[in-house]
Write a protein that holds these residues in place. Sequence first.
Motif, mmCIF file in Angstrom:
data_model
loop_
_atom_site.group_PDB
_atom_site.id
_atom_site.type_symbol
_atom_site.label_atom_id
_atom_site.label_comp_id
_atom_site.label_asym_id
_atom_site.label_seq_id
_atom_site.Cartn_x
_atom_site.Cartn_y
_atom_site.Cartn_z
ATOM 1 N N SER A 273 -29.575 8.146 24.752
ATOM 2 C CA SER A 273 -30.520 9.828 24.394
ATOM 3 C C SER A 273 -29.645 10.535 25.005
ATOM 4 O O SER A 273 -29.079 11.193 24.680
ATOM 5 C CB SER A 273 -31.714 9.682 25.353
ATOM 6 N N THR A 274 -30.128 11.570 24.307
ATOM 7 C CA THR A 274 -29.256 13.650 24.447
ATOM 8 C C THR A 274 -29.932 14.548 25.342
ATOM 9 O O THR A 274 -31.467 14.247 25.240
ATOM 10 C CB THR A 274 -28.783 13.786 22.487
ATOM 11 N N ALA A 275 -29.154 15.119 25.292
ATOM 12 C CA ALA A 275 -30.158 16.717 26.182
ATOM 13 C C ALA A 275 -29.404 17.655 25.720
ATOM 14 O O ALA A 275 -28.019 17.921 26.045
ATOM 15 C CB ALA A 275 -29.742 16.304 27.421
ATOM 16 N N GLU A 276 -29.594 18.693 24.285
ATOM 17 C CA GLU A 276 -29.132 19.328 23.789
ATOM 18 C C GLU A 276 -29.572 21.137 24.520
ATOM 19 O O GLU A 276 -30.458 21.137 24.248
ATOM 20 C CB GLU A 276 -29.642 18.985 22.676
ATOM 21 N N SER A 277 -28.736 21.833 25.190
ATOM 22 C CA SER A 277 -28.952 23.239 24.898
ATOM 23 C C SER A 277 -28.365 23.918 23.900
ATOM 24 O O SER A 277 -29.025 24.237 22.560
ATOM 25 C CB SER A 277 -28.254 24.137 25.971
ATOM 26 N N CYS A 278 -26.716 24.109 23.234
ATOM 27 C CA CYS A 278 -26.283 24.218 22.448
ATOM 28 C C CYS A 278 -26.280 24.386 21.515
ATOM 29 O O CYS A 278 -26.885 25.060 19.849
ATOM 30 C CB CYS A 278 -24.949 25.278 22.537
ATOM 31 N N THR A 279 -26.368 22.719 20.938
ATOM 32 C CA THR A 279 -26.737 22.523 19.456
ATOM 33 C C THR A 279 -28.269 22.247 18.868
ATOM 34 O O THR A 279 -28.646 21.960 17.965
ATOM 35 C CB THR A 279 -25.960 20.704 20.214
ATOM 36 N N GLY A 280 -28.337 22.457 19.857
ATOM 37 C CA GLY A 280 -30.471 22.572 19.745
ATOM 38 C C GLY A 280 -31.136 21.567 18.761
ATOM 39 O O GLY A 280 -31.656 21.872 18.094
ATOM 40 N N GLY A 281 -30.320 20.166 19.186
ATOM 41 C CA GLY A 281 -31.713 19.492 18.735
ATOM 42 C C GLY A 281 -30.246 18.621 17.121
ATOM 43 O O GLY A 281 -30.964 17.601 16.517
ATOM 44 N N ASN A 282 -29.411 19.697 17.355
ATOM 45 C CA ASN A 282 -28.458 19.114 15.914
ATOM 46 C C ASN A 282 -27.903 17.654 15.640
ATOM 47 O O ASN A 282 -28.029 16.712 15.396
ATOM 48 C CB ASN A 282 -27.235 19.402 14.875
ATOM 49 N N ILE A 283 -27.591 17.340 17.263
ATOM 50 C CA ILE A 283 -27.191 15.604 17.342
ATOM 51 C C ILE A 283 -28.444 14.879 17.087
ATOM 52 O O ILE A 283 -27.744 14.258 16.285
ATOM 53 C CB ILE A 283 -26.699 15.491 19.455
ATOM 54 N N ALA A 284 -29.446 15.112 17.873
ATOM 55 C CA ALA A 284 -30.340 14.211 17.929
ATOM 56 C C ALA A 284 -30.254 14.181 15.532
ATOM 57 O O ALA A 284 -31.091 12.968 15.968
ATOM 58 C CB ALA A 284 -31.509 14.360 17.983
ATOM 59 N N HIS A 285 -30.476 15.220 15.071
ATOM 60 C CA HIS A 285 -30.699 15.278 14.035
ATOM 61 C C HIS A 285 -29.614 14.302 13.496
ATOM 62 O O HIS A 285 -30.148 12.853 12.344
ATOM 63 C CB HIS A 285 -30.637 16.544 13.655
ATOM 64 N N GLN A 286 -28.618 14.800 13.479
ATOM 65 C CA GLN A 286 -27.390 13.505 12.938
ATOM 66 C C GLN A 286 -27.430 12.189 13.228
ATOM 67 O O GLN A 286 -27.285 11.442 11.840
ATOM 68 C CB GLN A 286 -25.963 13.445 13.068
ATOM 69 N N ILE A 287 -27.777 11.672 14.985
ATOM 70 C CA ILE A 287 -28.099 10.324 14.580
ATOM 71 C C ILE A 287 -29.434 10.006 13.786
ATOM 72 O O ILE A 287 -29.120 9.016 12.855
ATOM 73 C CB ILE A 287 -28.192 10.380 15.813
ATOM 74 N N THR A 288 -30.081 10.350 13.455
ATOM 75 C CA THR A 288 -31.472 10.002 13.273
ATOM 76 C C THR A 288 -31.364 10.186 11.227
ATOM 77 O O THR A 288 -32.165 9.815 10.742
ATOM 78 C CB THR A 288 -32.904 10.581 13.413
#
Lengths: 414, 414
Positions: A273-288
């Motif tokens: 799972s991810t907890a994102e502040s500055c990346t604003g969801g981009n890590i989740a987006h790249q993974i998904t």
Amino acid sequence: MRIIRAEIITIGDEILYGHILDTNSQWMAARLSELGIKVTKIISISDTREAILEAVQHSDSDIQLITGGLGPTKDDVTKTTLCEFTEDELKIHPVAEAHVRELFESRGLPFTEINRLQAAIPSKCEYLHNAAGTAPGMWFNHENRIIVSLPGVPVEMKYLMSEEVIPKVKERLKPPMLAHAYLKTAGIGESFLAEKIAHWEESLPEEMKLAYLPDLAEVKLRLSSFGGHTVEELQKKFEEIIPIIDDFVYAKEDVTIEKSIGELLLNQNATLSTAESCTGGNIAHQITKVAGSSSYFLGSVVSYANSVKLDILKVKSETLSNFGAVSEETVTEMALGVQRLTGSTYAIATSGIAGPGGGTPGKPVGTIWMAVTNGNETITKKLNLNRDRLGNIEYTTKAALNLLRLQLRGIWQK
Amino acid sequence: MRIIRAEIITIGDEILYGHILDTNSQWMAARLSELGIKVTKIISISDTREAILEAVQHSDSDIQLITGGLGPTKDDVTKTTLCEFTEDELKIHPVAEAHVRELFESRGLPFTEINRLQAAIPSKCEYLHNAAGTAPGMWFNHENRIIVSLPGVPVEMKYLMSEEVIPKVKERLKPPMLAHAYLKTAGIGESFLAEKIAHWEESLPEEMKLAYLPDLAEVKLRLSSFGGHTVEELQKKFEEIIPIIDDFVYAKEDVTIEKSIGELLLNQNATLSTAESCTGGNIAHQITKVAGSSSYFLGSVVSYANSVKLDILKVKSETLSNFGAVSEETVTEMALGVQRLTGSTYAIATSGIAGPGGGTPGKPVGTIWMAVTNGNETITKKLNLNRDRLGNIEYTTKAALNLLRLQLRGIWQK
């Protein structure tokens, strides 16, 4: 060995006005190069009959790939111009018509005459089925040259290139065997990597060529053979440097770091799972973006507001007030918070100042903290970046994924 | 009025191999367009004498801007080729020599003969001083055409363009004003839009040109004037069609929908959160790419696993078991759940099957539900997409942002 020469032609005033960046041509050039085809020219021209005619009239290439100018409105003239050039006439293609009709009907939209005309193509060209959109691709065998016309929308162009054009090019033009092998590395700069493997690079046989292809926070190594080696032989050659650069290598094929992390997680039967502040969801987006990621990715909390850090991720208010949102302490609690909340095996957290505003003398724009945790061990890293906002977001995304890779492989050293 | 025609030529194999993206050309094209100069062609060619000669021999443009191929090593042939083409000879330029010598000495590096040769330029060309590097720019007045050669390093090219080339172009060519205005629309396809404004388009004066620039789930309209109109006059012309297509227009300038939604939220002093399943964080990523988005965006819950939908977003387990994760009921509860959780004014939710796996006969790949809510009113929409995984994710992202726009503007109709 005969060299097959290709030209890539992009049609559209928006590129000539400088309004959009032509990313299609780079993608196509890379695909053709992989096939062993020499791209001799990349051209952007205006969406006019005269410019298109000039481009197709004077060419000494074996294949011309044209993108753009295939919309249904009257300012798109590529199809009629190619029809004129090949002395042909437009005819509704029944498969294209059925496809376009179905697309419109499935969206509950009326199938108008303008839409129907999208299915018209020159009668002598070969129809290329565009499952990703409404404008068909067209393949012309014109004298000793192949001319291919594709829509300019990137997802449609890529679909047609992969599913229709490349297979046909392989079959018809039989490009020379040009073999490539790849090593994907992260966490080391191009010049340091080059220094580590300089001795090996010098010892390469004449007909093998090494290329350094740097990208955000990573470097791709490509070993190409012009001498008839197989991919396996090139991969074996690459194995010689693995002992030297093992910690930096995340894949021995041309895949993304997010895909390679997915495989590590699947092998360990672990979740993320991810907890994102500055990346604003981009890590989740790249993974998904990776197909099948729902097997190991549980979810993310994008905690842009401090209230979300406090209320959902349970970051302590003392931590925020004593150290600030952009700190090792906060990012550690964010990672542990989302890991507990979702019950995932691993968690990634980021917090930083992406810019352009929000910087302070002590924490200037580009100050980023990242953490990864497996619940027992949390590792953190600080970045000091100086890119623009999107560059900072994208670099942090890649660097955080690499930090997770180091934890997954157990090779992290402070 | 005479139109000034320009060509941009990029020299280098790296672009033709697809290894690097040509961003210089876009930057230069935008600068030239601002000056009212019409870029008719952008070309990338190989770093060979033959390719360069071909590009300069056949041209009907008033000015050719060439970048690249000016390095000190022997594989860079631009300078010698241009010297040959203009029937001239290389001569050390004293100002260039002093500059290069000073650069090397200030870095404590020896000033070798190879470095000294960087200061050699064709004797008849005009010297353009490159304060950002060692390779001088060159300005050739060749017959009725201007040829300019610049280094390919972006920072050096930009310095020379801004400080030397653009001032000289203004002075020598006196380009006319060229103006553009934009309307950005969402929620209507190109062909339907064209039909609605066909009458207006036909009535446009000869010297105004309308272009349809479709992108994912949106269409940009650009009105260009070659007849000396101002941007304000073009914008006023666009105002004539606003009554016809108002519901679809999200901006009267060239901005993204996420930026325009940010402005709507700021104007209403409202905040936003998202609950994302199939979009996997991409809506949050698009929103947070906008500088200043922390003023209105609170955060997101990416609920990839059903456990996250249940435990964090508080979707009822009966809802999931009765209707499934991809349903109007679930997506409604997700939107309301994240809105309550974060305390935001508005919330967006998505749930769907992005593919390639996961489809069923009743809910095939591409089935997507979206919801937006302000707490009192929740509006939902179903999409049936048939793109690839990333295409489905990106299309849904844009469509969900447009749904929010309709709610923000109070113009939603089922």
